[in-house]
Design a protein around this motif. Structure first.
Motif, mmCIF file in Angstrom:
data_model
loop_
_atom_site.group_PDB
_atom_site.id
_atom_site.type_symbol
_atom_site.label_atom_id
_atom_site.label_comp_id
_atom_site.label_asym_id
_atom_site.label_seq_id
_atom_site.Cartn_x
_atom_site.Cartn_y
_atom_site.Cartn_z
ATOM 1 N N LEU A 1 -2.423 -12.168 37.305
ATOM 2 C CA LEU A 1 -1.631 -11.124 37.953
ATOM 3 C C LEU A 1 -2.468 -10.280 38.904
ATOM 4 N N LEU A 2 -3.707 -9.976 38.506
ATOM 5 C CA LEU A 2 -4.576 -9.185 39.371
ATOM 6 C C LEU A 2 -4.934 -9.927 40.659
ATOM 7 N N GLN A 3 -5.079 -11.239 40.559
ATOM 8 C CA GLN A 3 -5.403 -12.024 41.742
ATOM 9 C C GLN A 3 -4.184 -12.216 42.638
ATOM 10 N N ALA A 4 -2.987 -12.185 42.058
ATOM 11 C CA ALA A 4 -1.768 -12.418 42.826
ATOM 12 C C ALA A 4 -1.403 -11.230 43.714
ATOM 13 N N VAL A 5 -1.783 -10.020 43.301
ATOM 14 C CA VAL A 5 -1.440 -8.825 44.071
ATOM 15 C C VAL A 5 -2.623 -8.462 44.966
ATOM 16 N N PRO A 6 -2.461 -8.474 46.281
ATOM 17 C CA PRO A 6 -3.568 -8.156 47.187
ATOM 18 C C PRO A 6 -4.088 -6.733 46.968
ATOM 19 N N GLY A 7 -5.392 -6.603 46.959
ATOM 20 C CA GLY A 7 -6.013 -5.300 46.791
ATOM 21 C C GLY A 7 -6.229 -4.870 45.356
ATOM 22 N N LEU A 8 -5.645 -5.576 44.405
ATOM 23 C CA LEU A 8 -5.796 -5.206 42.994
ATOM 24 C C LEU A 8 -6.762 -6.107 42.240
ATOM 25 N N GLY A 9 -7.355 -7.061 42.909
ATOM 26 C CA GLY A 9 -8.236 -8.013 42.239
ATOM 27 C C GLY A 9 -9.508 -7.372 41.717
ATOM 28 N N LEU A 10 -10.066 -7.982 40.714
ATOM 29 C CA LEU A 10 -11.345 -7.536 40.172
ATOM 30 C C LEU A 10 -12.473 -7.963 41.102
ATOM 31 N N PRO A 11 -13.600 -7.247 41.072
ATOM 32 C CA PRO A 11 -14.748 -7.692 41.878
ATOM 33 C C PRO A 11 -15.161 -9.120 41.513
ATOM 34 N N ARG A 12 -15.706 -9.821 42.481
ATOM 35 C CA ARG A 12 -16.065 -11.226 42.299
ATOM 36 C C ARG A 12 -17.040 -11.438 41.131
ATOM 37 N N ASP A 13 -18.031 -10.536 40.979
ATOM 38 C CA ASP A 13 -18.991 -10.719 39.896
ATOM 39 C C ASP A 13 -18.343 -10.517 38.528
ATOM 40 N N THR A 14 -17.329 -9.644 38.465
ATOM 41 C CA THR A 14 -16.621 -9.430 37.200
ATOM 42 C C THR A 14 -15.806 -10.666 36.838
ATOM 43 N N LEU A 15 -15.128 -11.246 37.817
ATOM 44 C CA LEU A 15 -14.351 -12.463 37.565
ATOM 45 C C LEU A 15 -15.253 -13.590 37.079
ATOM 46 N N HIS A 16 -16.429 -13.717 37.677
ATOM 47 C CA HIS A 16 -17.387 -14.741 37.273
ATOM 48 C C HIS A 16 -17.793 -14.535 35.814
ATOM 49 N N CYS A 17 -18.025 -13.286 35.435
ATOM 50 C CA CYS A 17 -18.408 -12.970 34.059
ATOM 51 C C CYS A 17 -17.294 -13.352 33.080
ATOM 52 N N LEU A 18 -16.064 -12.955 33.403
ATOM 53 C CA LEU A 18 -14.939 -13.217 32.513
ATOM 54 C C LEU A 18 -14.623 -14.698 32.394
ATOM 55 N N GLU A 19 -14.873 -15.455 33.460
ATOM 56 C CA GLU A 19 -14.650 -16.902 33.397
ATOM 57 C C GLU A 19 -15.518 -17.552 32.323
ATOM 58 N N TYR A 20 -16.695 -16.988 32.093
ATOM 59 C CA TYR A 20 -17.597 -17.522 31.080
ATOM 60 C C TYR A 20 -17.477 -16.772 29.762
ATOM 61 N N HIS A 21 -16.330 -16.113 29.544
ATOM 62 C CA HIS A 21 -16.055 -15.369 28.308
ATOM 63 C C HIS A 21 -17.107 -14.304 28.050
#
Length: 104
Positions: free
Chosen positions: A14-34
Motif C-alpha cells: 500500500l505504501l508503494q502504491a500511493v505516490p509520495g508515501l513510500g518508505l525510504p529505499r534503505d528501509t525497504l531493503h532492510c524489511l525485505e530481509y526481515h
C-alpha cells in the motif's frame, strides 16, 4: 509471526502504491530481509548489522537466530525505564534501556 509477515507485506504494498508515501529505499531493503530498524548505532545480540534505515538515521539489524522475539510481536509494549511494569516479559525494544511489559 505468519500474520505479522502478511500484514507487513500488505502495508509495504500500500505504501508503494500511493505516490509520495513510500518508505525510504534503505528501509525497504532492510524489511525485505526481515530486518528491524533500531535507534541504536550497533545491533544488540543476536542481531547483526545489515545497513541503515530511515535515510541513514537508524541501523538495520537482522536476527541471526530464530528464537529471539520482538516485544510487540509477542503482545507486549515497549516503555521507558521510568515507567513501572506490573508484569515484564522477554522481548526486544527498539530504544536502548526500554523494557517490554505485558501490563503497565
Amino acid at each position: 509471526m505468519e500474520l505479522f509477515s502478511c500484514l507487513m507485506a500488505l502495508l509495504l504494498f500500500l505504501l508503494q502504491a500511493v505516490p509520495g508515501l513510500g518508505l525510504p529505499r534503505d528501509t525497504l531493503h532492510c524489511l525485505e530481509y526481515h530486518g528491524y530498524c533500531f535507534h541504536l548505532k550497533s545491533c544488540p545480540e543476536p542481531f547483526a548489522a545489515f545497513g541503515t534505515c530511515y535515510r541513514r538515521r537508524r541501523t538495520c539489524c537482522v536476527d541471526t537466530t530464530s528464537n529471539f522475539h520482538i516485544c510487540q510481536e509477542e503482545g507486549g509494549h515497549c516503555v521507558p525505564p521510568e515507567i513501572r511494569c506490573v508484569q515484564e516479559q522477554e522481548g526486544l525494544c527498539p530504544r536502548r534501556g526500554w523494557k517490554c511489559c505485558t501490563e503497565v
